[in-house]
Write a protein that holds these residues in place. Structure first.
Motif, mmCIF file in Angstrom:
data_model
loop_
_atom_site.group_PDB
_atom_site.id
_atom_site.type_symbol
_atom_site.label_atom_id
_atom_site.label_comp_id
_atom_site.label_asym_id
_atom_site.label_seq_id
_atom_site.Cartn_x
_atom_site.Cartn_y
_atom_site.Cartn_z
ATOM 1 N N GLY A 130 0.788 -1.225 0.000
ATOM 2 C CA GLY A 130 0.000 0.000 0.000
ATOM 3 C C GLY A 130 0.816 1.269 0.000
ATOM 4 N N ILE A 131 2.070 1.201 -0.443
ATOM 5 C CA ILE A 131 2.935 2.380 -0.463
ATOM 6 C C ILE A 131 2.686 3.160 -1.747
ATOM 7 C CG2 ILE A 131 5.332 3.161 -0.563
ATOM 8 C CD1 ILE A 131 6.043 0.690 1.143
ATOM 9 N N VAL A 181 11.094 5.645 0.523
ATOM 10 C CA VAL A 181 9.692 5.841 0.914
ATOM 11 C C VAL A 181 9.527 5.700 2.423
ATOM 12 C CG1 VAL A 181 8.892 4.935 -1.301
ATOM 13 C CG2 VAL A 181 9.118 3.385 0.648
ATOM 14 N N PRO A 182 8.596 6.456 3.002
ATOM 15 C CA PRO A 182 8.258 6.233 4.410
ATOM 16 C C PRO A 182 7.440 4.956 4.559
ATOM 17 C CG PRO A 182 6.870 7.955 3.471
ATOM 18 C CD PRO A 182 7.852 7.573 2.404
ATOM 19 N N VAL A 183 7.727 4.207 5.610
ATOM 20 C CA VAL A 183 7.048 2.937 5.864
ATOM 21 C C VAL A 183 6.561 2.948 7.309
ATOM 22 C CG1 VAL A 183 7.297 0.425 5.949
ATOM 23 C CG2 VAL A 183 8.488 1.725 4.187
ATOM 24 N N ALA A 184 5.313 2.609 7.492
ATOM 25 C CA ALA A 184 4.737 2.638 8.844
ATOM 26 C C ALA A 184 5.329 1.551 9.729
ATOM 27 C CB ALA A 184 3.220 2.492 8.767
ATOM 28 N N SER A 185 5.474 0.336 9.190
ATOM 29 C CA SER A 185 5.990 -0.747 10.032
ATOM 30 C C SER A 185 6.638 -1.827 9.171
ATOM 31 C CB SER A 185 4.879 -1.378 10.875
ATOM 32 O OG SER A 185 3.958 -2.074 10.048
ATOM 33 N N LEU A 216 9.104 0.572 13.536
ATOM 34 C CA LEU A 216 8.048 1.525 13.231
ATOM 35 C C LEU A 216 8.594 2.837 12.671
ATOM 36 C CD1 LEU A 216 5.948 1.058 16.503
ATOM 37 C CD2 LEU A 216 5.770 -0.214 14.348
ATOM 38 N N LYS A 217 7.800 3.435 11.786
ATOM 39 C CA LYS A 217 8.082 4.775 11.260
ATOM 40 C C LYS A 217 9.505 4.876 10.725
ATOM 41 C CE LYS A 217 4.710 7.046 14.269
ATOM 42 N NZ LYS A 217 4.495 8.061 15.327
ATOM 43 N N THR A 218 9.798 4.061 9.745
ATOM 44 C CA THR A 218 11.129 4.028 9.160
ATOM 45 C C THR A 218 11.041 4.381 7.686
ATOM 46 O OG1 THR A 218 13.120 2.676 8.955
ATOM 47 C CG2 THR A 218 11.026 1.544 8.629
ATOM 48 N N HIS A 219 12.128 4.228 6.966
ATOM 49 C CA HIS A 219 12.185 4.453 5.519
ATOM 50 C C HIS A 219 12.868 3.262 4.867
ATOM 51 C CE1 HIS A 219 11.341 8.560 6.785
ATOM 52 N NE2 HIS A 219 11.083 8.876 5.534
#
Length: 590
Positions: free
Chosen positions: A209-210, A236-240, A249-252
């Protein structure tokens, strides 16, 4: 290799799981590359550990540097990696020394893009259980005996994580495959110490879903591997990201525009050296599990924002009645020797923990003040943390101890150039060029240094040796462009320069740098219309490229467009105030 087995239990105790160390590889991090010392036919060097490579491999340039004969691979055999395919050869190392052991007649594949070193692949790293503790400078090959219970022996009562170890299509390949979730979506990953940073495919990103055009997404270029080309992608930012019990959590993450490699069974993700460096892992092949703990630092190094690591794992207390694991080493304990401190310092430097790296390397220097490498690494830590004077002092001391360190001579040459010590920089450049293998990619850096010193003709021969053995390399376009550029600056062999530039554009596309170089060739040849077309195209891609703007100004003036030419020159001077002198130093004028 002989096993070192741990003493057994008493008659009353439960059977003890014993872990026999087959090899304990001392690892020094070179950036995000895990380097181990080896001997090739008696010659001391170092290779990198690559758990993502199915077989040990080196580039044609490395084989040439080590005086190894390369024969043909079996018909139809080729290499597959990021960036496509490449042809392969085979070389046999008569004597391969590692951790005090000598292996005779070991084969390496030869080919693909040059990673900068030889790579030790899964034919060694997957022979047995593998323990990765890069943060403390160690990778162990372990033979377990009577081990049914948890194998995170170093964790004590602290939390640990567990993730399944998946089997690949070929059971003899010993892959490091594991399931991962990204934003809750399931993907399959490979533990790949040969990839400096972690990477996911475009398909995996979309499945998670990115939105690749969403907020916080930045473009990324030159993602490559063994293949002949590179690909673009995104950060890209990734939630988990979930690996077993661990949630990051909250990584790239980096996303490649396409699949990671071609063919069926390709992984969705590479968990690179950044992830491995931030964790202590034990790959238990018989159990089909990977046990790991978080060691510290950023698990994914693609963004300035640190990741939060959250554990849902229960403490690693082993229940009564199960088998106990006897520790094979003081894993994670404080270093004791100078080399221990230096290896931990290199790991901290790779994670940009500069204060810790400097402290460890200072301790190593105090214990072994005659070791040039310790000063060299501390100089890197000082330099990266903005302490230029301390870096220069350490660099000078390292070169006093080892005046034949080509890497340091090159670095000091650039530093002297920045300090406007051109004479000193030239001395360093000449010394480094004599010490650097002629096929090494490091020669391209020296060619650039000679160019900046106003000696482009000197740089041409340096490119010749590198290009000769990098015909299938993903960097070939850049190398050809570099030789085209220095030929044009030197105003020599312009037909060859044009051929180089055309080949670079054919190989790597019409990049701004390539067009700028070809524009200069056309300008030197007096083909002003062609020069103007290339400068126009280059500026459209890179509007603030001072050289292109200034040279377009000169071209326009020669074409009779004085006002437009003067405007271009003025714009270039606003971007780079010394551009007029720089251009004039090569005999270029309107």
């Amino acid at each position: 290799m002989a096993w070192t087995l741990i003493a057994g239990a008493t008659a009353q105790a439960a059977p003890i799981c014993s872990l026999g160390i087959m090899a304990n590889l001392p690892v020094t991090m070179r950036g995000l590359r895990a380097s181990v010392p080896v001997k090739i036919n008696g010659k001391d060097t170092s290779f990198w550990l690559d758990s993502g490579a199915f077989f040990s491999i080196m580039s044609a340039a490395k084989a040439a540097e080590l005086d190894l004969k390369v024969g043909a691979a079996p018909p139809g055999f080729y290499l597959v990696g990021i960036g496509g395919t490449a042809s392969a050869g085979v070389t046999t190392v008569k004597s391969f020394g590692i951790v005090g052991q000598n292996i005779t007649n070991i084969q390496f594949l030869v080919g693909g893009s040059d990673a900068g070193n030889g790579l030790i692949g899964r034919n060694l790293l997957g022979l047995a259980d593998t323990e990765f503790d890069l943060a403390n400078g160690s990778v162990k090959l372990i033979h377990p005996k009577d081990c049914d219970g948890p194998l995170a022996y170093w964790a004590g009562t602290k939390p640990y994580f567990v993730v399944p170890l998946n089997s690949g299509e070929n059971p003899n390949d010993h892959q490091f495959r594991l399931p991962v979730t990204i934003n809750g979506a399931k993907v399959e990953a490979v533990l790949d110490t040969g990839a400096p940073t972690s990477l996911i495919s475009r398909r995996a990103a979309e499945r998670a879903g990115i939105d690749l055009s969403g907020p916080g997404v930045t473009p990324e270029e030159r993602i490559g591997g063994f293949g002949r080309s590179t690909k673009s992608g995104w950060v890209v930012p990734v939630a988990s990201v979930g690996i077993g019990d661990e949630q990051i959590l909250k990584t790239h993450l980096s996303v490649i525009d396409g699949d990671i490699v071609q063919g069926n069974g390709a992984p969705d993700m590479l968990l690179g050296a950044d992830f491995v460096l931030a964790h202590h892992l034990y790959v238990a092949r018989a159990q089909h599990r990977i046990y790991f703990t978080y060691s510290g630092g950023r698990p994914f190094i693609t963004s300035s924002e640190p990741a939060s690591v959250v554990s849902d794992a229960s403490p690693a207390a082993i229940p009564e009645g199960t088998r106990r694991v006897e520790a094979v080493s003081n894993a994670g304990a404080d270093p004791k020797t100078a080399d221990d401190f230096a290896r931990r310092g290199s790991a901290r430097l790779a994670q940009r923990a500069f204060a810790g790296a400097i402290a460890d390397l200072t301790k190593a220097i105090d214990m072994a003040p005659g070791t040039a490498g310790y000063f060299r690494d501390r100089a890197k830590a000082y330099g990266a943390s903005g302490q230029a004077s301390a870096a220069r002092a350490d660099m000078a001391r390292a070169l006093e101890i080892d005046p034949n360190d080509a890497e340091l001579l090159t670095v000091r040459g650039f530093m002297r150039l920045r300090d406007k010590d051109r004479a000193g920089a030239l001395v360093d450049a000449e010394a480094a060029s004599r010490l650097t293998p002629p096929t090494s990619l490091d020669m391209s850096q020296l060619a650039f240094l000679f160019e900046r010193l106003g000696q482009p003709a000197r740089a041409i021969a340096l490119y010749d040796g590198v290009i000769a053995v990098h015909h299938e390399d993903s960097r070939l376009g850049e190398l050809l462009n570099g030789r085209c550029w220095v030929r044009a600056l030197a105003n020599t062999e312009l037909d060859k320069a044009l051929d180089d530039c055309n080949r670079a554009i054919k190989r790597g596309g019409a990049k701004a740098a390539f067009l700028d170089s070809r524009g200069l060739v056309f300008f030197r040849r007096g083909d002003l219309a062609a020069a103007l077309a290339d400068y126009d195209a280059a500026i459209q891609l890179e509007p603030r490229q001072a050289w292109s703007l200034y040279m377009r100004g000169l071209t326009r003036i020669r074409l009779g467009q004085a006002e437009a030419g003067a405007a271009d020159k003025a714009t270039a001077a606003n971007i780079q105030p010394d551009i007029a002198g720089d251009v004039a130093s090569y005999g270029l004028s309107s």
